[in-house]
Design an enzyme around this catalytic site. Structure first.
Site, PDB file in Angstrom:
ATOM      1  N   MET A  12       4.652  13.477  28.692  1.00 32.35           N
ATOM      2  CA  MET A  12       4.065  13.978  27.143  1.00 32.35           C
ATOM      3  C   MET A  12       4.971  15.061  26.782  1.00 32.35           C
ATOM      4  O   MET A  12       5.152  16.154  27.353  1.00 32.35           O
ATOM      5  CB  MET A  12       2.753  14.441  27.551  1.00 32.35           C
ATOM      6  CG  MET A  12       1.859  13.136  27.430  1.00 32.35           C
ATOM      7  SD  MET A  12      -0.053  13.863  27.319  1.00 32.35           S
ATOM      8  CE  MET A  12       0.053  14.189  29.151  1.00 32.35           C
ATOM      9  N   CYS A 110       9.281   4.850  23.601  1.00 33.81           N
ATOM     10  CA  CYS A 110       9.019   5.804  22.562  1.00 33.81           C
ATOM     11  C   CYS A 110       9.219   5.272  21.205  1.00 33.81           C
ATOM     12  O   CYS A 110      10.246   4.851  20.948  1.00 33.81           O
ATOM     13  CB  CYS A 110       9.885   6.941  22.954  1.00 33.81           C
ATOM     14  SG  CYS A 110       9.408   8.384  21.598  1.00 33.81           S
ATOM     15  N   GLY A 209      -1.895   3.372  29.254  1.00 34.46           N
ATOM     16  CA  GLY A 209      -2.437   3.192  27.866  1.00 34.46           C
ATOM     17  C   GLY A 209      -4.256   3.112  27.689  1.00 34.46           C
ATOM     18  O   GLY A 209      -4.833   2.700  26.702  1.00 34.46           O
TER      19      GLY A 209
HETATM   20  C1  LIG Z   1       1.929  14.107  22.986  1.00 29.82           C
HETATM   21  C2  LIG Z   1       2.388  12.888  23.539  1.00 29.82           C
HETATM   22  C3  LIG Z   1       3.706  13.160  24.093  1.00 29.82           C
HETATM   23  C4  LIG Z   1       4.311  11.958  24.520  1.00 29.82           C
HETATM   24  N1  LIG Z   1       5.535  12.032  25.001  1.00 29.82           N
HETATM   25  C5  LIG Z   1       6.064  11.096  25.984  1.00 29.82           C
HETATM   26  C6  LIG Z   1       7.235  11.069  26.314  1.00 29.82           C
HETATM   27  O1  LIG Z   1       8.029  11.902  26.516  1.00 29.82           O
HETATM   28  N2  LIG Z   1       7.803   9.947  27.148  1.00 29.82           N
HETATM   29  C7  LIG Z   1       6.952   8.619  27.278  1.00 29.82           C
HETATM   30  O2  LIG Z   1       7.452   7.696  28.010  1.00 29.82           O
HETATM   31  N3  LIG Z   1       5.764   8.550  26.637  1.00 29.82           N
HETATM   32  C8  LIG Z   1       5.171   9.600  26.013  1.00 29.82           C
HETATM   33  N4  LIG Z   1       4.020   9.498  25.223  1.00 29.82           N
HETATM   34  C9  LIG Z   1       3.239   8.367  25.479  1.00 29.82           C
HETATM   35  C10 LIG Z   1       2.290   8.542  26.722  1.00 29.82           C
HETATM   36  O3  LIG Z   1       3.191   8.813  28.029  1.00 29.82           O
HETATM   37  C11 LIG Z   1       1.565   7.286  27.002  1.00 29.82           C
HETATM   38  O4  LIG Z   1       2.360   6.153  27.088  1.00 29.82           O
HETATM   39  C12 LIG Z   1       0.448   7.110  25.801  1.00 29.82           C
HETATM   40  O5  LIG Z   1      -0.083   8.189  25.618  1.00 29.82           O
HETATM   41  C13 LIG Z   1      -0.400   6.013  26.408  1.00 29.82           C
HETATM   42  O6  LIG Z   1      -1.157   6.335  27.356  1.00 29.82           O
HETATM   43  P1  LIG Z   1      -2.531   7.001  27.444  1.00 29.82           P
HETATM   44  O7  LIG Z   1      -3.555   6.078  26.803  1.00 29.82           O
HETATM   45  O8  LIG Z   1      -2.853   7.307  28.789  1.00 29.82           O
HETATM   46  O9  LIG Z   1      -2.543   8.208  26.600  1.00 29.82           O
HETATM   47  C14 LIG Z   1       3.414  10.607  24.850  1.00 29.82           C
HETATM   48  C15 LIG Z   1       2.086  10.706  24.464  1.00 29.82           C
HETATM   49  C16 LIG Z   1       1.589  11.886  23.631  1.00 29.82           C
HETATM   50  C17 LIG Z   1       0.080  11.756  23.534  1.00 29.82           C
END
Ligand SMILES: Cc1cc2nc3c(=O)[nH]c(=O)nc-3n(C[C@H](O)[C@H](O)[C@H](O)COP(=O)(O)O)c2cc1C
Length: 446
Positions: A12, A110, A209
């Site tokens: 993140m 991303c 996700g």
């Molecule tokens: C604040 C924030 C920053 C993120 N930065 C990245 C990142 O640097 N690289 C990446 O692959 N995904 C990034 N993501 C996506 C998350 O890694 C993840 O794929 C997405 O939030 C879905 O997973 P979750 O439901 O567990 O949140 C980011 C998400 C958030 C909320």
């Protein structure tokens, strides 16, 4: 490194700093991803060991915040995520951290405009040749495992094709965020796509996700089973409360925030990164008095005060000051030993005196030591003062030497404030020339 049966704290941006990753590891995450770091920034970074905080910092000259920071405490558990659209540049950037991290992950998910327009992140999902080139270059050129993180394509067939291609490049696992590029995180996750992928490729699939439904360790396991995945990557739910990784149950948010603030002290987390993470943890109460105070904070002590940890914060500042003083002394001794002869010669013209500039001593007047010296210079038609300021890394402290009328003036101190060291050098010069500069004297004069 085995990517099976792992609970992973996902990447993140702005949040997944060393302090945050150590928090997640402490609560039971098996692996932690760094935030995405763009290759063309990383290739300019220099590696430094920070003796005070025992961290390895990769910093670009002229910038304050390390691009990437790691430490012995996360050795073997940290995955460095790279943002790239170029195989050679990606390899060059990853080579810099190869000996300090457990694996490399390529961000292919991303959806942000910045990434996609630059041909990085989700833009790669539709460029199989480039995916192949980047992944094979990294797999062949690095001694540590390479993985990638993708989003789903619009049809299952396309998604499966992409995963087969990725597997053929020799990567060790694929993290799959079960959403399409344009889908926001409040929308349902395509767990069914992830299930199908696990049946098609042999390498471990890391399901991602699921945060909307993850409140604790049991939910992580439910998500894994539902996706038939080897491992689970949790991002937002871990950001909101990292203790979801605890087998013993999730902890109250205040305990988690305080622990995070303590770790942030221990690794000298950059203030704005600390603030950002605390804001995210408080996301449900940002309109409360406390939330607003965090949002409005402009310096570390404000946040630490809100959580009753000002003493710990002040201890940190004291430790830093002591360390800078000790380092300056050590360096001076080394310099003296190494360069004795040169020093003796220079010392004939070098005037070193104790002087500390403090803004409050000059608050009521416009006369700073530098401006008084400038006025004296003009009045007496002397050559302009020249200030040369040295910077010492990784402490980021400064010492200024003033060259004036064939002499050199400085203090014995290295200080964190660049401008203050120039003022202090001017004070040494004024004192040596017998010119008064103290505020009281200036008031009498006028
Ligand atoms: C604040 C924030 C920053 C993120 N930065 C990245 C990142 O640097 N690289 C990446 O692959 N995904 C990034 N993501 C996506 C998350 O890694 C993840 O794929 C997405 O939030 C879905 O997973 P979750 O439901 O567990 O949140 C980011 C998400 C958030 C909320």
């Amino acid at each position: 490194m085995d990517y099976s049966n792992k609970k992973i704290c996902g990447p993140m941006v702005r949040c997944s700093t060393l302090a945050f990753r150590l928090l997640a590891l402490e609560y039971g995450a098996d692996l932690v991803y760094s935030e995405e770091i763009i290759d063309y920034k990383m290739i300019n970074a220099k590696r430094n060991y920070n003796e005070l905080f025992k961290t390895i910092d990769f910093t670009v000259d002229g910038t304050e915040k390390p691009l990437f920071q790691t430490s012995e405490k996360e050795k073997g558990k940290v995955i460095f995520q790279i943002g790239t659209n170029n195989a050679d540049r990606a390899l060059k950037a990853c080579k810099l951290v190869e000996n300090d991290v457990a694996g490399i992950d390529v961000n292919m998910g991303c959806p942000k405009e910045f990434s996609v327009q630059g041909g990085m992140g989700a833009a790669l999902l539709k460029k199989p040749d480039q995916v192949k080139e980047i992944l094979t270059t990294l797999v062949n050129g690095l001694s540590i495992p390479v993985t990638c993180k993708i989003r789903c394509l619009h049809t299952l067939e396309e998604t499966l094709e992409l995963c087969k291609l990725i597997e053929s490049c020799g990567v060790k696992a694929i993290a799959v965020h079960g959403r399409f590029q344009e889908e926001r995180s409040r929308m349902p996750n395509h767990d069914d796509f992830i299930r199908e992928i696990t049946k098609t490729v042999q390498i471990p699939i890391i399901a991602n996700g699921g945060s909307n439904d993850i409140k604790n360790d049991e939910d992580i396991e439910k998500f894994r089973v539902n996706c038939n995945a080897s491992s689970v990557m949790v991002a937002r739910a871990a950001m909101w409360n990292s203790s979801i990784f605890r087998k013993e149950g999730t902890l109250p948010l205040d305990d988690v925030i305080k622990r995070f603030l303590q770790i942030s002290i221990e690794v000298d987390n950059y203030f704005f990164s600390t603030k950002y993470a605390v804001q995210q943890m408080l996301h449900e109460e940002l309109s409360s008095v406390r939330g607003a105070a965090v949002l409005g904070s402009l310096a570390g002590e404000e946040i630490y005060q809100i959580f009753g940890m000002l003493d710990q914060y002040n201890d940190l500042q004291q430790r830093k000051e002591d360390f800078f003083r000790f380092s300056a002394l050590k360096r001076k001794t080394e310099e003296a030993e190494n360069d004795e002869h040169k020093k003796v010669k220079e010392n004939e013209k070098l005037i070193v005196r104790h002087a500390k500039y403090s803004k409050k001593d000059f608050r009521e007047g416009v006369y700073t030591p530098k401006s008084i010296l400038n006025a004296y210079t003009i009045q007496n038609k002397l050559p302009k003062p020249i200030y040369r300021t040295e910077e010492k890394l990784p402490e980021k402290v400064y010492k200024s030497t003033l060259e004036y009328n064939d002499f050199f003036y400085t203090t014995p101190y290295w200080e964190p404030n660049k401008k203050h060291t120039e003022q202090a050098a001017a004070m040494v010069c004024l004192e040596s020339l017998g010119i008064s500069y103290k505020h009281e004297d200036q008031k009498k004069k006028n």
